[in-house]
Design a protein around this motif. Structure first.
Motif, mmCIF file in Angstrom:
data_model
loop_
_atom_site.group_PDB
_atom_site.id
_atom_site.type_symbol
_atom_site.label_atom_id
_atom_site.label_comp_id
_atom_site.label_asym_id
_atom_site.label_seq_id
_atom_site.Cartn_x
_atom_site.Cartn_y
_atom_site.Cartn_z
ATOM 1 N N GLY A 9 10.506 7.021 6.946
ATOM 2 C CA GLY A 9 9.151 6.501 7.009
ATOM 3 C C GLY A 9 8.257 7.349 7.878
ATOM 4 O O GLY A 9 8.710 8.003 8.813
ATOM 5 N N ASN A 58 3.862 2.656 1.228
ATOM 6 C CA ASN A 58 4.491 1.351 1.389
ATOM 7 C C ASN A 58 3.415 0.342 0.984
ATOM 8 O O ASN A 58 2.758 -0.275 1.799
ATOM 9 C CB ASN A 58 4.944 1.139 2.831
ATOM 10 C CG ASN A 58 5.811 -0.085 3.012
ATOM 11 O OD1 ASN A 58 6.146 -0.777 2.066
ATOM 12 N ND2 ASN A 58 6.165 -0.356 4.263
ATOM 13 N N LEU A 66 4.695 -5.995 0.838
ATOM 14 C CA LEU A 66 4.923 -4.551 0.882
ATOM 15 C C LEU A 66 6.151 -4.164 0.071
ATOM 16 O O LEU A 66 7.102 -4.936 -0.036
ATOM 17 C CB LEU A 66 5.106 -4.085 2.326
ATOM 18 C CG LEU A 66 3.889 -4.175 3.231
ATOM 19 C CD1 LEU A 66 4.267 -3.826 4.663
ATOM 20 C CD2 LEU A 66 2.766 -3.277 2.736
ATOM 21 N N SER A 67 6.144 -2.941 -0.442
ATOM 22 C CA SER A 67 7.303 -2.449 -1.202
ATOM 23 C C SER A 67 8.537 -2.336 -0.314
ATOM 24 O O SER A 67 9.660 -2.479 -0.795
ATOM 25 C CB SER A 67 6.984 -1.117 -1.885
ATOM 26 O OG SER A 67 6.560 -0.149 -0.951
ATOM 27 N N ALA A 68 8.349 -2.078 0.964
ATOM 28 C CA ALA A 68 9.443 -2.080 1.952
ATOM 29 C C ALA A 68 9.010 -2.993 3.101
ATOM 30 O O ALA A 68 8.625 -2.522 4.176
ATOM 31 C CB ALA A 68 9.748 -0.669 2.431
ATOM 32 N N LEU A 77 6.555 6.245 2.708
ATOM 33 C CA LEU A 77 8.009 6.197 2.571
ATOM 34 C C LEU A 77 8.514 7.446 1.861
ATOM 35 O O LEU A 77 7.875 7.923 0.917
ATOM 36 C CB LEU A 77 8.417 4.969 1.764
ATOM 37 C CG LEU A 77 7.956 3.620 2.322
ATOM 38 C CD1 LEU A 77 8.231 2.515 1.316
ATOM 39 C CD2 LEU A 77 8.617 3.335 3.657
#
Length: 106
Positions: A9, A58, A66-68, A77
């Motif tokens: 990240g 993200n 959030l995607s992560a 990311l």
């Protein structure tokens, strides 16, 4: 031999800057891509072996998730599939890039 999948990240908000930074660290070229499944614009690199690297935001989906979601402080990311020790060494040596998760499949 085991296959390694890493997630890194970055805290910056500029996708193009994240691509330039990662490209310089790894000495590889990325191609700009577009996919709604990856939040729109993203960058990818495929090596001559199985190595695949994707840089994406993200991003928040339609429901604001959030995607992560486990890494809300990292707005960018870097997904690395079939990571080599050299790629890991180079990314781990960069200030500003944090290794968030590693998965090893035997």
């Amino acid at each position: 031999m085991s296959d390694r999948f890493n997630l890194y990240g970055l805290r910056g908000d500029d996708l193009s800057e994240a691509e330039r930074f990662t490209s310089g660290a790894l000495e590889v070229e990325f191609k700009s891509r577009e996919s709604p499944f990856r939040g729109g614009e993203h960058f990818s690199h495929r090596g001559s072996d199985q190595l695949e690297i994707t840089i994406e935001s993200n991003f928040a989906d339609d429901e604001g998730i959030l995607s992560a979601p486990e890494f809300p402080l990292h707005s960018m990311l870097i997904f690395v599939s079939y990571a080599t020790s050299e790629v890991e060494r180079r990314l781990n040596a960069q200030d500003g890039i944090d290794r968030l998760r590693t998965e090893v499949i035997q």
